[in-house]
Design an enzyme around this catalytic site. Structure first.
Site, PDB file in Angstrom:
ATOM      1  CG  ASN A  44      -0.393  -0.163   2.528  1.00 52.63           C
ATOM      2  OD1 ASN A  44       0.645  -0.817   2.690  1.00 52.63           O
ATOM      3  ND2 ASN A  44      -1.025   0.406   3.535  1.00 52.63           N
ATOM      4  CB  CYS A  55      -5.172  -1.337  -1.929  1.00 56.19           C
ATOM      5  SG  CYS A  55      -6.533  -0.600  -1.027  1.00 56.19           S
ATOM      6  CD  GLU A  57      -5.213  -5.908  -1.427  1.00 55.45           C
ATOM      7  OE1 GLU A  57      -4.671  -4.774  -1.341  1.00 55.45           O
ATOM      8  OE2 GLU A  57      -6.008  -6.323  -0.579  1.00 55.45           O
ATOM      9  CB  CYS A  93     -10.750  -2.615   0.026  1.00 55.11           C
ATOM     10  SG  CYS A  93     -10.140  -1.984  -1.545  1.00 55.11           S
TER      11      CYS A  93
END
Ligand code: THU
Length: 138
Positions: A44, A55, A57, A93
Site C-alpha cells: 500500500n 492498496c 493488491e 477491499c
C-alpha cells in the site's frame, strides 16, 4: 500446499516491509502469481491527500498489467500494524476485489489471506465477490 503458493504467501509478508503508510500505520503486502509462474509484489502506498492512497493488491495488479501481464493464477495478501507481524486476516477491499474481477477467472483465481507462513485462508475470487459485474457483461 504447492511450492508456488507457499512462495507467494512468504513474499506477501516480505512485501509489507515496503509499505508506505505514514498515516494509517497499517502495512499491507501482496504477491501476485501470474499464469507463467512469475511473481509481482505490491504494497500500500498512502498519500497526504488520503484518497490518493493505493492498496497493495492494486499496486501489484497495476505493476503487472503495465508490464504486459494479464493472466493470473493467485494472489496472497498480508496486512497488519506497521512494524509488527499480522495478528488478523486482512481481507481485500471492495475496489481491489473488482480490479481482480477485471483480469481473473472468478472460479479459479485463488486468494490467500495470510497471517503467517503457516496461518492463512484460501478462497477463490467467487467466494469474495459473488454475483459480480465484469468485462463479459458488456
Ligand atoms: N489497504 C490495502 O492495502 N488493501 C486493502 O485491501 C485494504 C486497505 C490499505 C490502504 C491503506 O493504506 C491502509 O490499508 C488502511 O486502510
Amino acid at each position: 500446499m504447492e511450492t508456488k503458493y507457499k512462495e507467494i504467501i512468504k513474499r506477501s509478508l516480505e512485501a509489507r516491509k515496503r509499505s508506505y503508510c505514514p498515516y494509517s500505520h497499517y502495512a499491507v503486502g501482496a504477491a501476485l502469481l501470474d499464469s507463467k509462474g512469475n511473481i509481482t509484489i505490491g504494497c500500500n502506498i498512502e498519500n497526504a491527500s488520503y484518497g490518493a492512497t493505493n492498496c497493495a493488491e492494486r499496486t501489484a495488479f497495476f505493476k503487472a498489467v503495465s508490464e504486459g501481464i494479464k493472466e493470473f493464477d493467485a494472489i496472497a495478501i498480508a496486512g497488519g500494524k506497521q512494524g509488527e507481524e499480522p495478528v488478523d486476516y486482512a481481507y481485500p477491499c471492495g475496489i481491489c476485489r473488482q480490479v481482480m474481477r477485471e483480469f481473473c477467472n472468478v472460479n479459479t483465481f485463488k486468494v490467500f489471506i495470510v497471517k503467517s507462513e503457516d496461518e492463512y485462508e484460501e478462497y477463490v475470487l467467487e467466494d469474495l465477490l459473488p454475483k459480480s459485474f465484469g468485462p463479459d457483461n458488456l
